[in-house]
Design a protein around this motif. Structure first.
Motif, PDB file in Angstrom:
ATOM      1  N   GLU A 178       0.829  -1.200   0.000  1.00 45.05           N
ATOM      2  CA  GLU A 178       0.000   0.000   0.000  1.00 45.05           C
ATOM      3  C   GLU A 178       0.867   1.256   0.000  1.00 45.05           C
ATOM      4  N   SER A 181      -6.736   7.107   0.813  1.00 46.33           N
ATOM      5  CA  SER A 181      -6.459   5.719   1.164  1.00 46.33           C
ATOM      6  C   SER A 181      -5.950   4.955  -0.048  1.00 46.33           C
ATOM      7  N   LYS A 192      -5.416   0.639  -1.247  1.00 49.21           N
ATOM      8  CA  LYS A 192      -5.746  -0.753  -0.904  1.00 49.21           C
ATOM      9  C   LYS A 192      -5.219  -1.652  -2.000  1.00 49.21           C
ATOM     10  N   GLY A 251      -5.437  -2.920  -7.230  1.00 51.58           N
ATOM     11  CA  GLY A 251      -5.648  -2.137  -6.028  1.00 51.58           C
ATOM     12  C   GLY A 251      -6.519  -0.931  -6.296  1.00 51.58           C
TER      13      GLY A 251
END
Length: 97
Positions: free
Chosen positions: A45, A60, A62, A76
């Motif tokens: 990440e 964010s 992921k 991702g």
């Protein structure tokens, strides 16, 4: 894309609008969460964030992983703070290695 991704990795994000339960009445809301495909299986990440941070403020990241093994599936998501930043990432990173 910087050293975080191998030469085989290509950004395949989508900035399409998606329905949001927060917009009321089913009106589409702009999406700032971009799908990134063809990532190296070893990417973290943190490396994904570093590769896209030049485009704006990242809320964010992921990396999609297999639930049993924890192995990356080579894809991702990167979520940006604003629609403009997400659009900048699409323009700057689309097709990049």
């Amino acid at each position: 894309v910087s050293g975080a991704m191998s030469s085989a990795a290509k950004w395949t994000g989508s900035g399409r609008e998606r329905p949001s339960s927060h917009s009321g009445g089913g009106n589409p809301a702009p999406c700032t969460n971009l799908f990134i495909g063809n990532l190296p299986l070893e990417i973290t990440e943190q490396e994904l964030e570093a590769a896209f941070s030049q485009c704006g403020t990242i809320v964010s990241t992921k990396v999609v992983r297999h639930p049993d093994t924890g192995q990356s599936k080579g894809a991702g998501f990167v979520k940006f703070a604003t629609l403009e930043e997400a659009e900048r990432a699409i323009q700057e990173m689309c097709g990049q290695d």
